[in-house]
Scaffold this motif. Structure first.
Motif, short mmCIF file in Angstrom:
data_model
loop_
_atom_site.label_atom_id
_atom_site.label_comp_id
_atom_site.label_asym_id
_atom_site.label_seq_id
_atom_site.Cartn_x
_atom_site.Cartn_y
_atom_site.Cartn_z
N SER A 54 0.77 -1.36 0.05
CA SER A 54 0.04 -0.13 0.09
C SER A 54 0.97 1.32 0.04
O SER A 54 0.65 2.17 -0.85
CB SER A 54 -0.97 -0.02 1.29
N LEU A 55 1.89 1.26 0.78
CA LEU A 55 2.81 2.50 0.60
C LEU A 55 3.58 2.44 -0.39
O LEU A 55 3.96 3.75 -1.01
CB LEU A 55 3.88 2.26 1.93
N THR A 226 1.90 13.85 1.41
CA THR A 226 0.99 12.43 1.16
C THR A 226 1.57 11.39 1.62
O THR A 226 1.22 10.41 2.25
CB THR A 226 0.81 12.25 -0.41
N LEU A 227 3.07 11.30 1.51
CA LEU A 227 3.84 10.10 1.74
C LEU A 227 3.87 10.20 3.47
O LEU A 227 3.95 9.23 3.97
CB LEU A 227 5.07 10.26 1.20
N LYS A 228 4.08 11.36 3.89
CA LYS A 228 4.13 11.45 5.51
C LYS A 228 2.59 10.96 6.12
O LYS A 228 2.56 10.10 6.97
CB LYS A 228 4.32 12.67 5.94
N ALA A 229 1.71 11.38 5.52
CA ALA A 229 0.42 10.90 6.04
C ALA A 229 0.18 9.32 5.68
O ALA A 229 -0.41 8.49 6.64
CB ALA A 229 -0.82 11.38 5.18
N GLY A 230 0.84 8.72 4.53
CA GLY A 230 0.72 7.26 4.25
C GLY A 230 1.37 6.45 5.33
O GLY A 230 1.16 5.55 5.83
N LEU A 231 2.76 7.12 5.72
CA LEU A 231 3.45 6.38 7.08
C LEU A 231 2.71 6.56 8.47
O LEU A 231 2.60 5.43 8.81
CB LEU A 231 4.79 7.37 7.12
N VAL A 232 1.99 7.59 8.53
CA VAL A 232 1.25 7.64 9.70
C VAL A 232 0.09 6.32 9.70
O VAL A 232 -0.21 5.61 10.47
CB VAL A 232 0.42 8.99 9.93
N ALA A 233 -0.43 6.34 8.75
CA ALA A 233 -1.56 5.45 8.33
C ALA A 233 -1.00 3.98 8.57
O ALA A 233 -1.50 2.82 8.97
CB ALA A 233 -2.24 5.58 7.05
N GLY A 234 0.33 3.65 7.92
CA GLY A 234 0.88 2.39 7.81
C GLY A 234 1.41 2.16 9.37
O GLY A 234 1.16 0.84 9.59
N LEU A 235 1.78 2.92 10.23
CA LEU A 235 2.25 2.56 11.30
C LEU A 235 1.01 1.92 12.46
O LEU A 235 1.07 1.12 13.13
CB LEU A 235 3.08 3.75 12.13
#
Length: 439
Positions: A54-55, A226-235
């Protein structure tokens, strides 16, 4: 800086909630159950196929302004439309969206009201998609509704359940796994079934739109946020998956592999919290599935409005998706999952191959490399699915000889070979013009 951090958190939590839906509740506890004491191995495969992929897709989509067709276009218009439409239909009205309503009824509502005939699931689906329609029809409000209101409630309910399960385990953890297959490969297979990687590109569109509406107009800033938001969601996803998989492992001495996936969370909450657990589970399931339905409906509507050059209005697609999904949801969770598996095993590998190549797109000068990888991967995926469905042992045995076949990635070497061969075929299009899109 504080505003930026707040925006990243809101969009990141919204992404988490849009990802965390029906399959994300169904599969981790079952993985824990069948893995026993080796639950970390299957969890690793699950996180790779779900969070990791997903990331990757979010990264590629962010570079392309969130347009799924742009991620796929270097493989040719036919391939872009074929995989793009198939992906959005899978995460949309055919599979993922109906599954949210079906899971809400089977895991959240039914344990409370009991068996009340065929009318109850119909009523639940009507109410569920009525709410989805109401909360999705205004696209600019989707991320705020989810990120600021629904996600905190979902996370609190999940945290309560997981913490109690860790402090007071339900039962013993089996020393041996309950299946003989590779646990890592099983984790990957279950990760596919969540459909998160398929939805990532479309959901990235929703995230990027929200970021733009918050005043970030610089393309590089939008990609970075967007990438930082993706990392928050992934964690957040990784932590929740770990907790749910562990809870499932504490049932491994009492239940077998034939335990219905939808019933496991019911067993867990009843064992940990008694009757109030049914209410907690209802809240968790309803919020998880509603937020996912909102995100996927919005993403599907944006995609189909985009490929029609807005000849089909966003609002029209939202209405059609909600109506169609309400009908399909009444087939039940098990039927939807059974139907989705072979479709996903065909579409997923092609999307992954093209996403990885898109991330490194500026280094690949010939579009035929994309076409070679895409079509070869599609061919191998079709062979794999057909050989399993039709029990063609000769083809299945041949495909199992390929590298990484034991963990579900028998298409990787053929994709690389297809890309190399395609790279040697002269490209008739203007390479430099194409490459500039990814610079």
């Amino acid at each position: 800086m504080k505003k930026q951090q707040t925006d990243i958190a809101v969009v990141g939590f919204a992404l988490f909630s849009m990802f965390f839906g029906a399959g994300n509740l169904l599969f981790p506890p079952y993985l824990g159950l069948i893995s026993g004491g080796s639950w970390l191995i299957s969890l690793g495969g699950f996180i790779l196929a779900d969070v990791g992929l997903s990331l990757l897709v979010i990264t590629a989509a962010a570079k392309c302004e969130g347009e799924l067709d742009t991620v796929l276009c270097r493989a040719g218009n036919i391939m872009a439309k074929l995989i793009g439409i198939a992906s959005v239909l899978c995460i949309g009205p055919l599979l993922a969206i109906p599954r949210t309503a079906a899971t809400t009824y089977e895991m959240g509502i039914s344990p409370i009201i009991g068996s009340t005939g065929t009318l109850a699931p119909v009523i639940v689906s009507i109410v569920f998609f009525g709410l989805t329609l109401f909360l999705t029809i205004r696209p600019s409000k989707v991320v705020d509704i989810i990120g600021k209101i629904l996600t905190p409630a979902l996370l609190i309910a999940l945290a309560v359940l997981i913490i109690i399960g860790i402090i007071s385990p339900i039962g013993g953890v089996s020393e041996k796994a309950l299946i003989e297959n590779s646990l890592f490969a099983e984790g990957i297979s279950q990760g596919y079934l969540t459909m998160d990687a398929l939805g990532a590109a479309a959901l990235a569109t929703v995230a990027i739109s929200s970021i733009s509406e918050r005043g970030y107009n610089n393309p590089k800033d939008k990609v970075k946020l967007t990438l930082k938001a993706g990392l928050v969601a992934g964690l957040a996803l990784t932590l929740v998956y770990g907790g749910l998989t562990y809870l499932g492992s504490t049932l491994s001495t009492a239940y077998g592999v034939d335990t219905p996936q939808a019933s496991l969370m019911v067993v867990i909450t009843n064992s940990l919290l008694g009757y109030p657990g049914k209410l907690v589970l209802c809240i968790i399931v309803s919020l998880a599935c509603l937020t996912t339905a909102i995100g996927l409906t919005s993403a599907s509507a944006k995609y189909f409005a985009s490929i029609s050059n807005n000849k089909i209005k966003y609002e029209t697609v939202v209405i059609v998706v909600c109506l169609f999904s309400a009908v399909v949801s009444n087939f039940g969770v098990s039927t939807i999952i059974k139907f989705s598996a072979p479709v996903l095993e065909i579409v997923y590998p092609v999307l992954i191959a093209l996403v990885v190549m898109t991330i490194f797109g500026e280094k690949i000068k010939n579009d035929n490399a994309f076409k070679g990888a895409g079509y070869v991967t599609l061919f191998v995926s079709l062979l794999s699915v057909l050989s399993n469905l039709l029990s063609i042992n000769q083809i299945r045995d041949l495909l199992n000889l390929l590298p990484f076949a034991s963990i579900g990635f028998n298409w990787i070497l053929p994709a690389i070979v297809g890309a190399i061969i395609g790279g040697f075929i002269k490209n008739k299009s203007d390479d430099e013009k194409q490459i500039s899109k990814y610079a």
